[in-house]
Design a protein around this motif. Structure first.
Motif, short mmCIF file in Angstrom:
data_model
loop_
_atom_site.label_atom_id
_atom_site.label_comp_id
_atom_site.label_asym_id
_atom_site.label_seq_id
_atom_site.Cartn_x
_atom_site.Cartn_y
_atom_site.Cartn_z
N ASP A 171 0.78 -1.33 0.01
CA ASP A 171 0.10 -0.08 -0.23
C ASP A 171 0.71 1.22 0.02
O ASP A 171 0.35 2.35 -0.65
N ILE A 172 1.95 1.26 0.64
CA ILE A 172 2.86 2.34 0.74
C ILE A 172 4.17 2.26 -0.22
O ILE A 172 5.19 2.55 0.35
N SER A 173 3.92 1.23 -1.08
CA SER A 173 5.23 0.93 -1.91
C SER A 173 5.63 2.15 -3.05
O SER A 173 6.80 1.90 -3.69
N ASN A 174 4.73 2.81 -3.29
CA ASN A 174 5.16 4.04 -4.35
C ASN A 174 6.39 4.89 -4.13
O ASN A 174 7.38 5.02 -4.92
N PRO A 175 6.75 4.78 -2.76
CA PRO A 175 8.21 5.57 -2.64
C PRO A 175 9.43 4.61 -2.80
O PRO A 175 10.27 5.10 -3.15
N THR A 176 9.20 3.23 -3.04
CA THR A 176 10.14 2.35 -3.35
C THR A 176 10.24 1.95 -4.89
O THR A 176 11.07 1.18 -5.31
N ARG A 177 9.38 2.67 -5.70
CA ARG A 177 9.39 2.35 -6.99
C ARG A 177 10.65 3.17 -7.79
O ARG A 177 11.13 4.07 -7.22
N PRO A 178 10.85 2.84 -8.83
CA PRO A 178 11.81 3.64 -9.82
C PRO A 178 11.36 5.05 -9.66
O PRO A 178 9.92 5.44 -9.87
N TRP A 179 12.17 6.03 -9.80
CA TRP A 179 11.88 7.56 -9.47
C TRP A 179 10.81 8.09 -10.44
O TRP A 179 9.82 8.66 -9.73
N ASP A 180 10.66 7.62 -11.74
CA ASP A 180 9.71 8.35 -12.43
C ASP A 180 8.18 7.88 -12.03
O ASP A 180 7.30 8.69 -12.18
N ILE A 181 8.21 6.67 -11.75
CA ILE A 181 6.83 5.97 -11.28
C ILE A 181 6.66 6.72 -9.63
O ILE A 181 5.59 7.26 -9.59
N SER A 182 7.45 6.56 -8.89
CA SER A 182 7.49 7.20 -7.64
C SER A 182 7.05 8.55 -7.45
O SER A 182 6.24 9.18 -6.81
N HIS A 183 7.69 9.36 -8.31
CA HIS A 183 7.60 10.64 -8.29
C HIS A 183 6.13 11.09 -8.77
O HIS A 183 5.39 11.91 -8.25
N THR A 227 2.63 24.14 3.38
CA THR A 227 3.59 22.98 3.04
C THR A 227 3.90 22.63 1.49
O THR A 227 3.28 23.31 0.56
N SER A 228 4.74 21.83 1.16
CA SER A 228 5.03 21.72 -0.27
C SER A 228 4.97 20.08 -0.42
O SER A 228 5.39 19.20 0.45
N VAL A 229 5.05 19.58 -1.64
CA VAL A 229 5.05 18.24 -1.93
C VAL A 229 6.44 17.65 -1.39
O VAL A 229 6.54 16.46 -0.73
N ALA A 230 7.52 18.32 -1.39
CA ALA A 230 8.80 17.66 -1.05
C ALA A 230 8.85 17.63 0.36
O ALA A 230 9.15 16.71 0.90
N LYS A 231 8.24 18.84 0.93
CA LYS A 231 8.03 18.37 2.51
C LYS A 231 7.46 17.25 2.94
O LYS A 231 7.69 16.49 3.71
N ILE A 232 6.17 17.16 2.40
CA ILE A 232 5.42 15.94 2.78
C ILE A 232 6.00 14.83 2.22
O ILE A 232 6.12 13.77 3.07
N GLN A 233 6.62 14.66 1.30
CA GLN A 233 7.26 13.31 0.72
C GLN A 233 8.53 12.92 1.60
O GLN A 233 8.75 12.08 2.03
N SER A 234 9.39 14.08 1.95
CA SER A 234 10.46 13.99 3.06
C SER A 234 9.78 13.18 4.51
O SER A 234 10.62 12.43 4.80
N GLY A 235 9.03 14.03 4.89
CA GLY A 235 8.38 13.33 6.06
C GLY A 235 7.88 11.80 6.08
O GLY A 235 7.99 10.84 6.67
N PHE A 236 7.11 11.64 4.72
CA PHE A 236 6.45 10.46 4.67
C PHE A 236 7.44 9.23 4.52
O PHE A 236 7.59 8.12 5.06
N PHE A 237 8.39 9.82 3.51
CA PHE A 237 9.53 8.79 3.36
C PHE A 237 10.37 8.36 4.62
O PHE A 237 10.43 7.02 5.05
N ARG A 238 10.45 9.16 5.41
CA ARG A 238 11.33 9.00 6.49
C ARG A 238 10.74 8.47 7.74
O ARG A 238 11.05 7.46 8.49
N PHE A 239 9.40 8.99 8.00
CA PHE A 239 8.81 8.37 9.38
C PHE A 239 7.75 7.35 9.16
O PHE A 239 7.40 6.77 9.96
N VAL A 240 7.20 7.22 7.81
CA VAL A 240 6.35 6.06 7.67
C VAL A 240 7.02 4.92 6.87
O VAL A 240 6.81 3.64 7.43
N VAL A 241 7.29 5.31 5.66
CA VAL A 241 8.02 4.10 4.71
C VAL A 241 9.20 3.54 5.27
O VAL A 241 9.15 2.26 5.20
N THR A 242 10.18 4.45 5.62
CA THR A 242 11.30 3.59 6.10
C THR A 242 11.44 2.72 7.50
O THR A 242 11.75 1.77 7.21
#
Ligand SMILES: Nc1ncnc2c1ncn2[C@@H]1O[C@@H]2COP(=O)(O)O[C@H]2[C@H]1O
Ligand SMILES: [Zn+2]
Length: 868
Positions: free
Chosen positions: A285-297, A330-345
């Motif tokens: 369900d939260i795999s999109n951050p682990t896909r290749p960049w073009d898809i993940s982005h 906020t911004s997409v980059a901020k949300i993504q940094s937070g989500f990648f770091r605190f939820v996905v990782t």
């Protein structure tokens, strides 16, 4: 018409206006019931690129078979692109992939399934996704299903899997967000959506998803073909989908970690396999951050698009804007940094530890690469902001080292922004219209239109409060401080990050402990106060939520325990989207959700309902007839509807998930109804967002709560615009104005110039009059005058939900949850309105600024600033 005096005592909650409308509605023809049970009335179907051609003449095939086959042949690879499959299948990626996988796994043969029914099942599921959602649409379902397929191929997992488990895993994955409305649970609770009420605010969406999935199984006819396996299959699907509730992230993570630490997972064991499938689905369900960049982005942009759309809805509804949904801060980059770091990782680190395969290594690599890209973008944004600030800032004002440090981490969302606090907290004293803030609190944790009278924990800038949370999470200590553990301090360095994550984890587990234990506690009177929401502030049997006079009477009997007419089996249904404007809300609240077969109204995923068994008996008769196109879930035509609603949890099935204590609790509580919760509610309050014209003046003024517009029956002409506070009688201000958002109800005709003019004409005596009276809501409150540096802070400091702050000029842009601080008085006979500007004398502009709370229009702030 039935006069109010003739109404039996039990029904006296209806106002005279209600009775007029009830009477009128009684004579209207009732629409046909289709048994649909959805988050929306209408759903626009996806428009295929070639539809116009193939609809009439079938001259063009939407599916590019060769390319589809090529992609399907590679659907076991992590580089799979669901968007491409969607394109080449002409928008049918979901059924195309799923039927392919059913073939691939041999499920059609093993269970002797009719391929037409299988296709129908997945077509129904595809149809159940909202193509208008940027993120939660059928492509997300395809993507998650493909990720699940990859995980099922993992050596550690595949060797022990049973066909039924594979089928449950695939159906669970593809249906895990079925009929997702594009907003999160918090929004549904805040707007008192019928689903939130039905599921007692617990795993609201996930409960709806799994039930919708079972509905599709029934409607496709596949359930009948699977009769011997149905109970087990449905139980597994249910348990898998419920596990995707992001609120349960910590619960699963802690358990998973412990299993790996202790090496206690044995996948020959059915229970352990099921647990791993739950984790696999959560990861998928939260795999999109682990896909290749073009898809993940692409996914990142889509999910943020959906967040921001919710933020706009919240703004329109005058609700506090959820931090990660607020595009203005906020911004997409901020949300993504937070989500990648605190939820996905955290989750993927454990997943990698468990799988320890080339795929898991690959995913971790991609996650790392993608995270760095977002962090670089975030840093670039911050640098740009700093640059803008420096060039705009007053020369004498140096940015201290501490400022710089806090800026570096200032706005990145943390785990608390993605994994909301337990719902139980939302049930506590949730009020927006609270008392006078202190300067310290305003500087520390203030954001948007949340009241600033929060108690500060002893450690500076420690998070314990976030937007939309109750004001008192814990019982204050004698010193008046909250007993909530500090979660995150901002004065951190990079070396503190590990410790910080520990703290976050601790918070998370606290959350889930609190969450899961909430139901065990007897409800205090405070608990019984329902969460702030539009509908909660409506009078209970309001005409707005009725579908007919008969239904009104029945619902009234359910809600209030009276025996008016035969027992009612229908709850009302409202449109979730687009959220109606408060003053036109009544128009949207007409469709019904059918509860006809809802012998009981169970919910899963969370405990916490204290409802009694008896209430369901009240919901058992005629159904208001409405046509709501989409998937049948609770239809009377569903042959197994009662079983569906009260899932058969036989001892053997129970064992499937017996390691999950929480779900067992849920099973036990399935028979609990939600209705008593409504019935228990405090009837002395009016609800907000009600059509103001339907409220009696005295009621609306004295019972007004929270952030909805208030209505006045006072008839004033548009010509009699009161100049600022001068014409604002003290009684008007103090008794009429309440709540933390602007009270615009009618049109706003006055432009900024007029307001500025009005500001300049306000007299000090009028201002004093205004301030003499008890303050509620978002009008400025009495604060001690500020020193100039404090004022500077107030003007430029951005305070996030996290308690992190930075000086950001950008934040001087609109931050309010509503429009200007105006009060428009709708006339009963005409459209004209007058407005009362709650303004201050110019020499008190400092105070004006200091008193700034979320709902004050930025224009007023700017004026205040310019006169400093
Ligand atoms: N790239 C992302 N950025 C931020 N949030 C995400 C991202 N991907 C998934 N999510 C959130 O994680 C949630 C997982 O469950 P849902 O699919 O219901 O909804 C998802 C989103 O709210
Ligand atoms: Zn999802």
């Amino acid at each position: 018409m039935v006069a109010p005096v003739e109404v039996p005592a039990a029904q006296r909650r209806f106002s005279a206006e209600d009775w007029v409308l009830l009477d009128a509605m009684g004579s209207m023809p009732l629409p046909t019931c289709t048994g649909r049970f959805l988050t929306m009335h209408k759903r626009r179907r996806k428009k295929l690129t070639t539809r116009s051609l193939n609809q009439d003449h079938a001259i063009l095939d939407d599916i590019f078979h060769g390319q589809v086959q090529h992609i399907l042949n590679k659907c076991g690879l992590w580089g799979f692109n669901a968007f491409t499959l969607e394109t080449v299948t002409g928008g049918r990626s979901l059924p195309v992939l799923c039927v392919h996988l059913f073939h691939w796994y041999g499920l059609l043969d093993h269970f002797q399934l009719d391929v037409v029914r299988v296709w129908k099942l997945f077509s129904l599921i595809e149809e159940g996704y909202h193509s208008t959602n940027p993120y939660h649409n059928s492509i997300h379902a395809t993507d998650v299903t493909q990720a699940m397929h990859c995980f099922l191929q993992e050596r550690k997992i595949r060797q022990h899997l049973q066909p039924l488990e594979i089928m449950a895993a695939l159906i669970g994955a593809v249906a895990h967000d079925l009929d997702h409305p594009g907003v999160n649970q918090h929004f549904l609770i805040s707007t008192a959506n019928h689903l939130a009420i039905l599921y007692d605010n617990m795993s609201v969406l996930e409960n709806h998803h799994w039930r919708s999935a079972i509905g599709c199984l029934l409607e496709s006819g596949l359930a009948q073909q699977l009769t011997p396996y149905r109970n087990e299959l449905e139980t597994q699907i249910r348990s898998l989908i419920l596990a995707t509730d992001i609120n349960r992230q910590q619960e699963f993570l802690v358990k998973f970690k412990k299993h790996i630490d202790d090496d206690t997972l044995d996948l020959r064991n059915h229970e352990d396999r099921h647990f791993i499938l739950q984790i696999a689905l959560k990861c998928a369900d939260i795999s999109n951050p682990t896909r290749p960049w073009d898809i993940s982005h692409k996914w990142s942009l889509k999910v943020c698009d959906e967040f921001f759309r919710q933020g706009e809805f919240e703004r329109q509804l005058n609700l506090p804007v959820t931090s990660i949904c607020d595009q203005q801060s906020t911004s997409v980059a901020k949300i993504q940094s937070g989500f990648f770091r605190f939820v996905v990782t955290p989750l993927y680190s454990e997943w990698h530890r468990f799988l320890s395969s080339s795929l898991s290594r690959h995913m971790m690599n991609l996650l790392d690469i993608n995270r760095k890209k977002w962090e670089a973008q975030e840093a670039a944004e911050q640098a740009e902001e700093t640059h803008t600030e420096l060039s705009d800032a007053e020369p004498e004002r140096d940015i201290s080292e501490e400022d710089e440090l806090s800026k570096a981490v200032s706005d990145t969302p943390t785990i608390i922004d993605f994994i909301p606090p337990p719902t139980s907290m939302l049930k506590e004293n949730r009020r927006q219209s609270l008392a006078v803030p202190t300067v310290e609190s305003a500087l520390g944790v203030r954001r948007h239109s949340v009241p600033v009278n929060m108690e500060q924990p002893p450690i500076s800038r420690t998070i314990y409060r976030r937007e939309s949370l109750p004001n008192h999470r814990n019982t204050p200590t004698p010193s008046g401080r909250s007993t909530v553990s500090p979660v995150l301090t901002d004065s951190r360095t990079s070396s503190d990050h590990l410790r910080e994550e520990d703290e976050l984890m601790r918070f998370g587990s606290q959350s889930s402990i609190l969450s899961s234990s909430s139901g065990g506690h007897p409800k205090s009177s405070d608990d019984q106060e329902r969460p702030l929401s539009a509908e909660n502030l409506l009078p209970e049997p309001n005409i707005a939520s009725m579908t007919s006079s008969i239904a009104a009477g029945r619902l009234s009997s359910v809600l209030h325990g009276t025996s008016v007419g035969p027992p009612c089996k229908a709850l009302t249904r409202q449109q979730t989207f687009p959220p109606p404007q408060p003053y036109v809300r009544v128009r949207y609240m007409s469709a019904t959700v059918e509860m006809s077969t809802c012998k009981e109204t169970p919910h899963e995923g969370e405990s916490g309902s204290s409802s009694s068994h008896s209430s369901h008996e009240n919901i058992s008769s005629a159904v208001p007839q409405y046509s709501i196109p989409s998937i049948a879930v609770l239809s009377p035509n569903n042959s197994r509807a009662s079983e569906l609603l009260v899932p058969d949890i036989s001892p053997s099935n129970r064992s499937t998930i017996s390691n999950n204590k929480r779900e067992q609790e849920n099973c036990d509580k399935e028979k609990a109804s939600k209705i008593p919760k409504l019935a228990e509610s405090d009837q002395t309050f009016e609800k907000e967002n009600v059509d103001p014209r339907m409220l009696a003046t005295s009621n609306s003024l004295t019972r007004r709560r929270a952030s909805a517009p208030v209505s006045f029956s006072t008839v004033t002409s548009v010509d009699t615009i009161h100049p600022a506070g001068g014409a604002l009688r003290a009684t008007d201000v103090t008794s009429l104005r309440r709540g933390s958002v602007p009270v615009e109800i009618a049109r706003q005709r006055m432009d900024l110039e007029n307001r500025i003019e009005s500001i300049n004409t306000v007299s000090s005596s009028d201002t004093n009059n205004y301030h003499d009276h008890p303050r509620r809501g978002s009008a400025p409150t009495d604060l001690p005058p500020l020193k100039s540096n404090e004022r500077q802070n107030l003007l430029t400091r951005h305070v996030s939900l996290n308690g992190k702050s930075s000086r950001r000029k950008k934040q001087l842009r609109r931050r309010s949850s509503g429009g200007p601080e105006t009060v428009c008085l709708p006339e009963t006979s005409s459209e004209s309105c007058s407005r009362l500007l709650l303004l201050r004398q110019p020499e008190n502009s400092d105070v004006l600024l200091a008193r700034r709370r979320g709902s004050l229009p930025i224009e007023v702030l700017t004026v205040g600033h310019s006169v400093c």
